[in-house]
Design an enzyme around this catalytic site. Structure first.
Site, mmCIF file in Angstrom:
data_model
loop_
_atom_site.group_PDB
_atom_site.id
_atom_site.type_symbol
_atom_site.label_atom_id
_atom_site.label_comp_id
_atom_site.label_asym_id
_atom_site.label_seq_id
_atom_site.Cartn_x
_atom_site.Cartn_y
_atom_site.Cartn_z
ATOM 1 N N ALA A 90 0.772 -1.246 0.000
ATOM 2 C CA ALA A 90 0.000 0.000 0.000
ATOM 3 C C ALA A 90 0.804 1.297 0.000
ATOM 4 O O ALA A 90 0.284 2.332 -0.419
ATOM 5 C CB ALA A 90 -0.962 0.006 1.176
ATOM 6 N N ALA A 91 2.055 1.273 0.469
ATOM 7 C CA ALA A 91 2.773 2.553 0.609
ATOM 8 C C ALA A 91 3.195 3.100 -0.761
ATOM 9 O O ALA A 91 3.542 2.311 -1.633
ATOM 10 C CB ALA A 91 4.007 2.377 1.485
ATOM 11 N N PRO A 92 3.165 4.421 -0.944
ATOM 12 C CA PRO A 92 2.845 5.466 0.035
ATOM 13 C C PRO A 92 1.359 5.656 0.328
ATOM 14 O O PRO A 92 1.010 6.404 1.227
ATOM 15 C CB PRO A 92 3.432 6.726 -0.616
ATOM 16 C CG PRO A 92 3.440 6.442 -2.081
ATOM 17 C CD PRO A 92 3.658 4.975 -2.232
ATOM 18 N N GLY A 93 0.475 5.017 -0.404
ATOM 19 C CA GLY A 93 -0.923 5.064 0.013
ATOM 20 C C GLY A 93 -1.887 5.615 -1.013
ATOM 21 O O GLY A 93 -3.081 5.741 -0.738
ATOM 22 N N GLY A 94 -1.403 5.959 -2.206
ATOM 23 C CA GLY A 94 -2.277 6.585 -3.205
ATOM 24 C C GLY A 94 -3.499 5.736 -3.521
ATOM 25 O O GLY A 94 -4.634 6.234 -3.506
ATOM 26 N N LYS A 95 -3.277 4.459 -3.783
ATOM 27 C CA LYS A 95 -4.426 3.628 -4.169
ATOM 28 C C LYS A 95 -5.310 3.333 -2.962
ATOM 29 O O LYS A 95 -6.514 3.146 -3.103
ATOM 30 C CB LYS A 95 -3.944 2.367 -4.888
ATOM 31 C CG LYS A 95 -3.268 2.724 -6.211
ATOM 32 C CD LYS A 95 -3.051 1.554 -7.111
ATOM 33 C CE LYS A 95 -2.282 1.962 -8.355
ATOM 34 N NZ LYS A 95 -0.884 2.372 -8.090
ATOM 35 N N ARG A 102 8.535 2.780 4.717
ATOM 36 C CA ARG A 102 7.416 3.097 3.832
ATOM 37 C C ARG A 102 6.085 2.990 4.590
ATOM 38 O O ARG A 102 5.129 3.696 4.286
ATOM 39 C CB ARG A 102 7.437 2.198 2.595
ATOM 40 C CG ARG A 102 8.630 2.509 1.685
ATOM 41 C CD ARG A 102 8.685 1.584 0.491
ATOM 42 N NE ARG A 102 7.547 1.684 -0.395
ATOM 43 C CZ ARG A 102 7.440 2.537 -1.411
ATOM 44 N NH1 ARG A 102 8.414 3.372 -1.677
ATOM 45 N NH2 ARG A 102 6.364 2.542 -2.173
ATOM 46 N N ASP A 145 -0.887 -4.130 -5.728
ATOM 47 C CA ASP A 145 -0.172 -3.155 -6.559
ATOM 48 C C ASP A 145 1.303 -3.483 -6.360
ATOM 49 O O ASP A 145 1.975 -2.911 -5.514
ATOM 50 C CB ASP A 145 -0.520 -1.738 -6.088
ATOM 51 C CG ASP A 145 0.034 -0.673 -7.009
ATOM 52 O OD1 ASP A 145 0.134 -0.921 -8.221
ATOM 53 O OD2 ASP A 145 0.385 0.410 -6.514
ATOM 54 N N CYS A 161 3.545 -0.933 -12.185
ATOM 55 C CA CYS A 161 3.890 0.239 -12.998
ATOM 56 C C CYS A 161 4.985 -0.185 -13.967
ATOM 57 O O CYS A 161 6.040 0.442 -14.041
ATOM 58 C CB CYS A 161 4.262 1.435 -12.144
ATOM 59 S SG CYS A 161 5.608 1.144 -11.030
HETATM 60 N N1 SAM Z 1 0.070 0.958 -3.914
HETATM 61 C C1 SAM Z 1 1.030 2.003 -3.658
HETATM 62 C C2 SAM Z 1 0.411 3.327 -4.019
HETATM 63 O O1 SAM Z 1 -0.495 3.393 -4.848
HETATM 64 O O2 SAM Z 1 0.811 4.345 -3.427
HETATM 65 C C3 SAM Z 1 2.345 1.734 -4.356
HETATM 66 C C4 SAM Z 1 2.923 0.367 -4.045
HETATM 67 S S1 SAM Z 1 4.518 0.056 -4.677
HETATM 68 C C5 SAM Z 1 4.212 -0.149 -6.343
HETATM 69 C C6 SAM Z 1 4.836 -1.573 -4.138
HETATM 70 C C7 SAM Z 1 5.062 -1.757 -2.635
HETATM 71 O O3 SAM Z 1 5.263 -3.152 -2.369
HETATM 72 C C8 SAM Z 1 6.282 -1.049 -2.086
HETATM 73 O O4 SAM Z 1 5.871 -0.131 -1.082
HETATM 74 C C9 SAM Z 1 7.159 -2.146 -1.482
HETATM 75 O O5 SAM Z 1 7.755 -1.786 -0.259
HETATM 76 C C10 SAM Z 1 6.178 -3.283 -1.280
HETATM 77 N N2 SAM Z 1 6.830 -4.604 -1.335
HETATM 78 C C11 SAM Z 1 8.068 -4.891 -1.760
HETATM 79 N N3 SAM Z 1 8.318 -6.209 -1.671
HETATM 80 C C12 SAM Z 1 7.213 -6.782 -1.172
HETATM 81 C C13 SAM Z 1 6.849 -8.109 -0.832
HETATM 82 N N4 SAM Z 1 7.686 -9.124 -1.027
HETATM 83 N N5 SAM Z 1 5.614 -8.315 -0.351
HETATM 84 C C14 SAM Z 1 4.756 -7.289 -0.173
HETATM 85 N N6 SAM Z 1 5.050 -6.013 -0.480
HETATM 86 C C15 SAM Z 1 6.252 -5.755 -0.967
#
Ligand code: SAM
Length: 445
Positions: free
Chosen positions: A110-115, A138, A177, A230
């Site tokens: 979820a981070a940073p949280g937009g969705k 994050r 995401d 993305c």
């Molecule tokens: N959904 C967010 C938004 O809209 O703001 C963006 C998410 S970003 C694309 C993907 C996130 O997945 C990152 O914050 C990352 O720390 C986390 N991540 C990385 N490896 C992961 C794992 N193995 N399992 C779960 N989350 C993971």
């Protein structure tokens, strides 16, 4: 200096989309990245009304250039979120498929949280969202953004994806995401260009596969799985969806997005549309893939609610109730190290034993018999009276400086606002006031 786009990436893009779309995408990668915002419907601001709308988002606006958001008090008040317009397609998808709002939703990366803010706008005051982020740094940013958005039907966890199955959760909607190779972010983030390799794509595809496999058992029959990245390659997108379809536990949800067809590129598996790409050059924002699936088999955790734990909730202390009698009665409170968090729709999480980092929003704490209101209370409750500040005074408040207030105000706690949107709390003592803006949020420019 800009990093060069890797040759192998260019070849893969051409193979995947054909040379016309690939060339259009590649020439857009040399342009400036886009900038857009989504306004919080709970704290509306009219400042973007004359900007171009994002075609698929009710409250999304495209900006011609990046303002200094940090110098706008409303940015800190959670009036809007700076978000890529491609990500806002999630809003249109939710509006089209209308998943039941009475349900438990999970945003697992979820981070940073937009969705998460899009999911919260969709849920409104119904249902409950668990916003999860495994990375601790994050996760702190996620909590800050959820706090500012001001909704009480959300909780933040920091768990690896597999934990939700181990803790026997059953969700009505899951958004994955996923962490990805970041190709769609090439013009925003030069690090994404420099770190790209085929090996990275492979590694990301493995991570995505395991996150999806770990979560699928937690999705209820008929529940919705939204998978997005993305990035623009088939390994991280179509092939992931293909594996899910091959598992025989999900089917694609058909969505009619034809009104946006000028901006979207269909993604296919076995000649069926399973999702969409939004690409730089063809769309308004950065690169994104999104696919929406429905679970066709039952989750083992669906019917095991009764035998589980109970997350402890309490009612408000009488001192808090009498200090703020206008508070709605449907709130329950969760105690995190002496800070009482107000929660609504807690029935969705009561039976789960989840280690929440934040649950609802921090509302108050007791110091002996004295009530100290907390920042979440300011962020959530826009109905309460507040002292309106000028822009200059608002920025002073956000810097945690002493602000000058009109004389003869009643002593005690008061909210302060800018353009009628709450910024935080002050305590008025005789001719001065103490600034209770949280130190960790203090504006440093
Ligand atoms: N959904 C967010 C938004 O809209 O703001 C963006 C998410 S970003 C694309 C993907 C996130 O997945 C990152 O914050 C990352 O720390 C986390 N991540 C990385 N490896 C992961 C794992 N193995 N399992 C779960 N989350 C993971």
């Amino acid at each position: 200096m800009k990093n060069e786009i890797p040759t192998r990436f260019i070849e893969k893009l051409q193979n995947h989309f054909g040379s016309v779309i690939a060339d259009k995408t590649l020439s857009a990668l040399s342009l400036k990245s886009s900038i857009s915002v989504r306004v919080n419907p709970m704290k509306p601001t009219a400042q973007f009304d004359d900007r171009q709308k994002v075609p698929w988002s009710k409250n999304g606006y495209l900006l011609p250039e990046r303002p200094t958001f940090a110098l706008d008090p409303l940015f800190h008040a959670g009036s809007y979120y700076v978000q890529d317009s491609s990500s806002m397609i999630l809003e249109a998808i939710l509006q089209k498929i209308q998943p039941a709002r009475e349900g438990l939703y999970l945003d697992v990366c979820a981070a940073p949280g937009g969705k998460s803010t899009i999911l919260l706008d969709y849920l409104d005051d119904e249902g409950f969202l668990i916003a999860n982020e495994v990375d601790p740094k994050r996760n702190a940013i996620l909590r800050e953004n959820i706090l500012k958005w001001g909704r009480l039907n959300a909780g933040v966890t920091s768990l690896p994806a597999r934990k939700f199955d181990e803790l026997e959760c059953a969700f009505d909607l899951i958004l994955v995401d996923a962490p990805c190779s970041g190709e769609g972010m090439f013009r925003k983030d030069s690090f994404a260009v420099s770190q790209w390799s085929e090996n990275l794509v492979e590694q990301c595809a493995l991570t995505q596969k395991s996150i999806l496999a770990e979560l699928l058992p937690t999705l209820k029959e008929g529940g919705v799985l939204i998978y997005s990245t993305c990035t623009m390659n088939p390994e991280e997108n179509e092939l992931q969806v293909q594996k899910l379809l091959d598992s025989g536990t999900v089917e694609p949800i058909e969505i009619d997005l034809s009104e946006f067809s000028d901006y979207l590129i269909e993604a296919n598996v076995d000649n069926s549309v399973i999702g969409y790409y939004l690409l730089p050059g063809s769309s308004t924002g950065e690169g994104l893939f999104i696919s929406t699936l429905k679970k066709t088999t039952v989750s083992a955790h669906e019917d095991r609610r009764k035998s589980r734990y109970s997350t402890p909730f309490q009612s408000a202390d009488v001192e808090f109730q009498s200090a703020f009698p206008e508070l709605p009665q449907n709130l329950v409170y969760w105690n995190l190290k002496g800070e009482l968090h107000a929660v609504v729709q807690h029935q969705y999480i009561e039976a789960l034993n989840l280690p929440f980092k934040m649950l609802g929003l921090p509302y108050y704490q007791m110091k002996g018999e004295n009530v100290i209101p907390l920042h979440g209370f300011a962020m959530a409750s826009n109905g309460l009276r507040a002292i309106e500040l000028s822009e200059e005074n608002s920025l002073q408040f956000l810097r945690k400086e002493t602000i000058s207030l009109p004389p003869n105000l009643p002593k005690g706690w008061s909210l302060v606002s800018y353009q009628n949107i709450h910024l935080g709390w002050v305590k008025i003592i005789d001719q001065r006031s103490n600034n209770y803006y949280p130190s960790w949020l203090r504006l440093r420019i």
